[in-house]
Scaffold this motif. Structure first.
Motif, mmCIF file in Angstrom:
data_model
loop_
_atom_site.group_PDB
_atom_site.id
_atom_site.type_symbol
_atom_site.label_atom_id
_atom_site.label_comp_id
_atom_site.label_asym_id
_atom_site.label_seq_id
_atom_site.Cartn_x
_atom_site.Cartn_y
_atom_site.Cartn_z
ATOM 1 N N LEU A 120 -1.200 26.177 -5.507
ATOM 2 C CA LEU A 120 -0.991 26.706 -4.390
ATOM 3 C C LEU A 120 -0.731 28.136 -4.521
ATOM 4 C CD1 LEU A 120 2.583 24.625 -3.529
ATOM 5 C CD2 LEU A 120 0.511 25.096 -1.836
ATOM 6 N N ASP A 121 -0.579 28.816 -5.568
ATOM 7 C CA ASP A 121 -0.559 30.336 -5.981
ATOM 8 C C ASP A 121 -2.075 30.715 -5.557
ATOM 9 O OD1 ASP A 121 1.895 30.438 -6.161
ATOM 10 O OD2 ASP A 121 2.056 30.816 -8.304
ATOM 11 N N VAL A 122 -3.216 29.998 -6.375
ATOM 12 C CA VAL A 122 -4.500 30.285 -6.028
ATOM 13 C C VAL A 122 -4.915 30.429 -4.536
ATOM 14 C CG1 VAL A 122 -6.752 29.754 -7.020
ATOM 15 C CG2 VAL A 122 -5.067 29.743 -8.513
ATOM 16 N N CYS A 123 -4.292 29.335 -4.095
ATOM 17 C CA CYS A 123 -4.677 29.151 -2.558
ATOM 18 C C CYS A 123 -3.979 30.299 -1.746
ATOM 19 C CB CYS A 123 -4.088 27.624 -2.152
ATOM 20 S SG CYS A 123 -3.967 27.950 -0.297
ATOM 21 N N TYR A 124 -2.889 30.533 -1.758
ATOM 22 C CA TYR A 124 -2.605 31.625 -0.946
ATOM 23 C C TYR A 124 -2.782 33.248 -1.411
ATOM 24 C CZ TYR A 124 0.721 34.933 1.010
ATOM 25 O OH TYR A 124 1.330 36.025 1.733
ATOM 26 N N PHE A 125 -2.779 33.413 -2.723
ATOM 27 C CA PHE A 125 -3.067 34.739 -3.077
ATOM 28 C C PHE A 125 -4.462 34.986 -3.240
ATOM 29 C CE2 PHE A 125 1.349 34.433 -4.756
ATOM 30 C CZ PHE A 125 1.909 35.620 -4.314
ATOM 31 N N GLY A 126 -5.191 33.842 -3.646
ATOM 32 C CA GLY A 126 -6.743 34.030 -3.775
ATOM 33 C C GLY A 126 -7.368 34.270 -2.292
ATOM 34 N N THR A 127 -6.799 33.618 -1.263
ATOM 35 C CA THR A 127 -7.488 33.666 0.107
ATOM 36 C C THR A 127 -7.011 34.988 0.807
ATOM 37 O OG1 THR A 127 -5.606 32.441 0.861
ATOM 38 C CG2 THR A 127 -7.701 31.262 0.435
ATOM 39 N N LEU A 128 -6.277 35.782 0.254
ATOM 40 C CA LEU A 128 -5.794 37.128 0.745
ATOM 41 C C LEU A 128 -7.265 38.050 0.702
ATOM 42 C CD1 LEU A 128 -2.504 37.900 -0.902
ATOM 43 C CD2 LEU A 128 -2.896 37.203 1.218
ATOM 44 N N THR A 129 -8.199 37.685 -0.003
ATOM 45 C CA THR A 129 -9.503 38.381 0.074
ATOM 46 C C THR A 129 -10.211 38.059 1.650
ATOM 47 O OG1 THR A 129 -10.805 36.387 -0.588
ATOM 48 C CG2 THR A 129 -9.897 38.180 -2.275
ATOM 49 N N LEU A 130 -9.692 36.913 2.395
ATOM 50 C CA LEU A 130 -10.176 36.939 3.745
ATOM 51 C C LEU A 130 -9.808 37.864 4.560
ATOM 52 C CD1 LEU A 130 -9.731 33.037 3.896
ATOM 53 C CD2 LEU A 130 -11.841 34.043 3.607
#
Length: 429
Positions: A69-79
């Protein structure tokens, strides 16, 4: 006759050597040497046997789901950064010969079809050396970004160098979005506060990431020259529609995750000292990352949070000097150092009204995602050190040694089962 007599002593001297060669027998091999010879002969022309499986940590399902979940949410902030760059490079227009979109850091020039006309170049006076040139203001994008990433100057007819490498190509949008899909697939434990938002965001983020990747490749390879922007305009409609939904769906997931963490804080008494210090520093880092998301950033509060993070990281590293075998400071310290550096660089690039500069934002997101990965690796190593590993089932093919075959025989090739990663990650970096 005289010549034969002269060679006779030489021939007689060689005779004992020749007879010795016939009588010498090779030494009898020992039992170990014989077994080795048979093994080498039987494996001739075959790939070497797989090495034994590495220990697999027994990770709690909740820890694994929170990691995803952390990688999902924070990682997709690059979008969000890709969205702001794309809309900023086009304004309200569609992609065309005059405006080639970019997914790089806003403000970086997009690739162009041709050099600017000479008349335009001549009409524009050269700026004095060392003088900043302001971009001409143009219309804002239809779907105005609401994140703290500073808006990009919109595209103009004057086209710059084509040597620019789109920074969006370096942002791992799709990889991070796949973590959302993996998190959604983890049904246990059920998290009713988060699961509904995740079920909506996961397919949305993956499709958007793939469309960004397709568009990036399309423009980098200049495929628009072949179809007169037909595919580019088709992708443009999808991207603009999804960009308009991005903040809402992302914030729902992030808000539910933040609320869940506040209500389910780990019990410090059940944590080892290294893990306790690492999680304290991680909480500070997560707070810094969240503070960069609103459009208006409280600069004074941000500086204070960076200072607290530095102290927390220093405490973790001090503990590590006395506990060199503890995986928490050993593995996470480099990731913390990288994020602290990115956070301090962002500190000097924050506009209180417009947010953080796009390059600093992207650096902070990517370094925080790396920190999430480092924290998960440390957890895996700590579990292995404690002996909390998954025991392979009895009779598993990985535990059975192949029988010794007589020399000269063959058997059909049987592929080995996939080697699971000891940390449970898909491991694509």
């Amino acid at each position: 006759m005289m010549r034969l007599r002269s060679f006779l002593p030489f021939v007689l001297a060689l005779a004992p050597l020749a007879s010795g060669c016939k009588k010498d027998e090779p030494p009898t091999p020992t039992a170990d040497q014989a077994d080795s010879a048979v093994t080498i002969a039987s494996n001739k022309g075959k790939l070497p046997l797989r090495t034994p499986l590495a220990p697999i940590p027994k990770i709690d399902p909740l820890d694994m789901k929170l990691y995803r979940l952390d990688v999902c949410y924070f990682g997709t902030l690059t979008l969000r950064q890709a969205r702001d760059a794309y809309l900023g490079s086009l304004g309200k227009d569609e992609p065309s010969e005059k405006k080639i979109p970019s997914f790089g850091a806003p403000g970086t020039p997009p690739p162009a079809l041709a050099a600017p006309p000479k008349s335009s170049a001549a009409a524009t006076p050269a700026a004095p050396k060392g003088t900043a040139v302001a971009a001409a203001p143009t219309a804002t994008a239809a779907a105005a970004p609401t994140s703290s990433v500073a808006a990009a100057p919109t595209g103009s007819a004057a086209v710059p160098s084509r040597r620019m490498v789109d920074a969006g190509m370096r942002a791992p949008h799709e990889r991070n979005a796949r973590s959302c899909t993996l998190a959604q697939g983890l049904k246990e434990p059920a998290m009713p506060e988060i699961d509904p938002a995740l079920a909506t965001f996961a397919p949305f983020a993956l499709e958007l990431a793939r469309n960004i990747a397709a568009a990036s490749v399309y423009y980098q390879r200049e495929e628009y020259k072949k179809d007169n922007f037909e595919k580019g305009k088709e992708l443009h409609k999808k991207l603009v529609a999804d960009f308009a939904k991005l903040d809402e769906l992302s914030e729902k997931l992030g808000g539910s995750l933040t609320t869940w963490r506040k209500e389910h804080a780990p019990d410090p008494s059940k944590l080892d000292e290294g893990e306790k210090l690492a999680l304290a520093a991680y909480d500070e880092a997560r707070g810094i990352m969240l503070s960069l998301l609103p459009k208006k950033v409280d600069v004074a509060a941000y500086k204070e949070s960076v200072g607290r993070l530095e102290k927390a990281v220093e405490a973790l590293k001090t503990y590590g000097t006395n506990k060199a075998d503890d995986p928490w400071p050993k593995i996470t310290a480099p990731s913390f150092d990288a994020f602290v550096k990115a956070a301090k660089e962002a500190e000097g690039k924050i506009d209180p009204e417009k947010g953080v500069a796009p390059d600093a934002y992207l650096s902070a997101v990517n370094n925080f995602t790396s920190l999430i990965e480092g924290k998960h690796r440390a957890l895996s190593r700590a579990l292995i050190a404690k002996g909390q590993v998954v025991e392979p089932r009895a009779g598993s093919p990985a535990l059975r040694q192949p029988p010794m075959r007589p020399q000269g025989t063959t058997e059909p090739h049987v592929p080995h089962p996939p080697h699971p990663h000891p940390e449970g990650d898909d491991h694509q970096h």
